[in-house]
Scaffold this active site. Structure first.
Site, PDB file in Angstrom:
ATOM      1  N   ASP A 110     -17.822  16.358  11.548  1.00 27.19           N
ATOM      2  CA  ASP A 110     -18.362  17.761  11.089  1.00 27.19           C
ATOM      3  C   ASP A 110     -17.439  18.790  11.646  1.00 27.19           C
ATOM      4  O   ASP A 110     -16.681  18.835  12.451  1.00 27.19           O
ATOM      5  CB  ASP A 110     -19.752  17.987  11.961  1.00 27.19           C
ATOM      6  CG  ASP A 110     -20.704  16.844  11.331  1.00 27.19           C
ATOM      7  OD1 ASP A 110     -20.555  16.201  10.175  1.00 27.19           O
ATOM      8  OD2 ASP A 110     -21.544  16.433  12.086  1.00 27.19           O
TER       9      ASP A 110
HETATM   10  N1  URA Z   1     -21.694  11.930  14.151  1.00 25.99           N
HETATM   11  C1  URA Z   1     -22.047  13.269  13.885  1.00 25.99           C
HETATM   12  O1  URA Z   1     -23.555  13.497  13.672  1.00 25.99           O
HETATM   13  N2  URA Z   1     -21.180  14.135  13.446  1.00 25.99           N
HETATM   14  C2  URA Z   1     -19.904  13.888  13.346  1.00 25.99           C
HETATM   15  O2  URA Z   1     -18.934  14.525  13.274  1.00 25.99           O
HETATM   16  C3  URA Z   1     -19.430  12.442  13.684  1.00 25.99           C
HETATM   17  C4  URA Z   1     -20.460  11.783  14.073  1.00 25.99           C
END
Ligand code: URA
Length: 238
Positions: free
Chosen positions: A101
């Site tokens: 993310d």
């Molecule tokens: N899980 C998440 O919620 N976000 C990420 O970036 C990676 C794993």
């Protein structure tokens, strides 16, 4: 044997879509004969030319990036924001293997090797992903046990996870945990904690398979060693 448009695209010349346009426009020759049929199969022995220039096979490159916060995990962005690809100056058309993310930090592999990327991402490879998670609130044992056994996110149960409590901080009303999963579903860690009533404040991927952040500060990257690449390829035969 591979499809002509795939070979053109993976040579780094252009995208698969544009490669198809080139073929349809009669600008592609295989062994000096114009080929207009999409999906024509070629081998590494065939000589492919685009606009009479022979296709040079792009060399395969592999990077491990310590992704900083505030960078999107994609090749390009319609809002012209910086992407993870902009952090690695190279001539090859690399792309991220999987996603982190915008606000997640840590281990991210980038490559132009589609086979390598597929192996690492394929569910059957079951590669371990280790996250350091900071959540709002003081987490209780029940929530941890529920997460270990699996929770339903997006209508589907998550597989068993390893969850280790690192610290409860009563002053800031936060908890730190280490979470190990073998899946890579969309926003998986955040959704897992959400499902037991905790909001993730910070998330860092500390390890993916054999790749960790040793020696890499935020925003830094290194190339993978041939041995590391071979270890990923060895997953295919398992
Ligand atoms: N899980 C998440 O919620 N976000 C990420 O970036 C990676 C794993």
């Amino acid at each position: 044997m591979e499809r002509l448009q795939k070979v053109i695209a993976t040579s780094g010349l252009t995208s698969r879509r544009k490669a198809e346009d080139l073929i349809k426009a009669g600008r592609v020759k295989v062994n000096n004969v114009i080929v207009r049929e999409l999906g024509t199969k070629v081998t590494s022995k065939d000589i492919i030319k685009v606009d009479d220039k022979e296709l040079i096979k792009e060399k395969k490159v592999y990077y491990l990036l310590n992704k900083p916060r505030g960078i999107i995990t994609s090749v390009s962005d319609d809002k012209e924001r910086k992407t993870v690809v902009d952090l690695i100056p190279c001539n090859e058309r690399i792309y991220p293997v999987g996603r982190l993310d915008y606000d997640t930090t840590g281990v991210l592999i980038l490559t132009n090797d589609g086979d390598f990327a597929n192996i690492l991402m394929h569910p059957s490879s079951e590669v371990e992903k280790v996250y350091i998670v900071k959540v709002k609130g003081i987490i209780d044992k029940d929530a941890i046990n529920t997460l270990k056994n699996g929770v339903i996110i997006d209508g589907k149960m998550t597989k068993q996870a390893k969850i280790k409590l690192r610290k409860k901080d009563y002053k800031t009303n936060t908890s730190m945990l280490t979470v190990t999963i073998h899946e890579g579903r969309n926003h998986q860690v955040k959704k897992m904690f959400e499902s037991v009533g905790y909001k993730v404040l910070k998330l860092k991927r500390e390890r993916e398979f054999i790749f960790d952040l040793k020696g890499l500060k935020s925003g830094e990257y290194r190339t993978l060693t041939p041995k590391e690449v071979a270890i990923v390829y060895s997953l295919k035969t398992k």
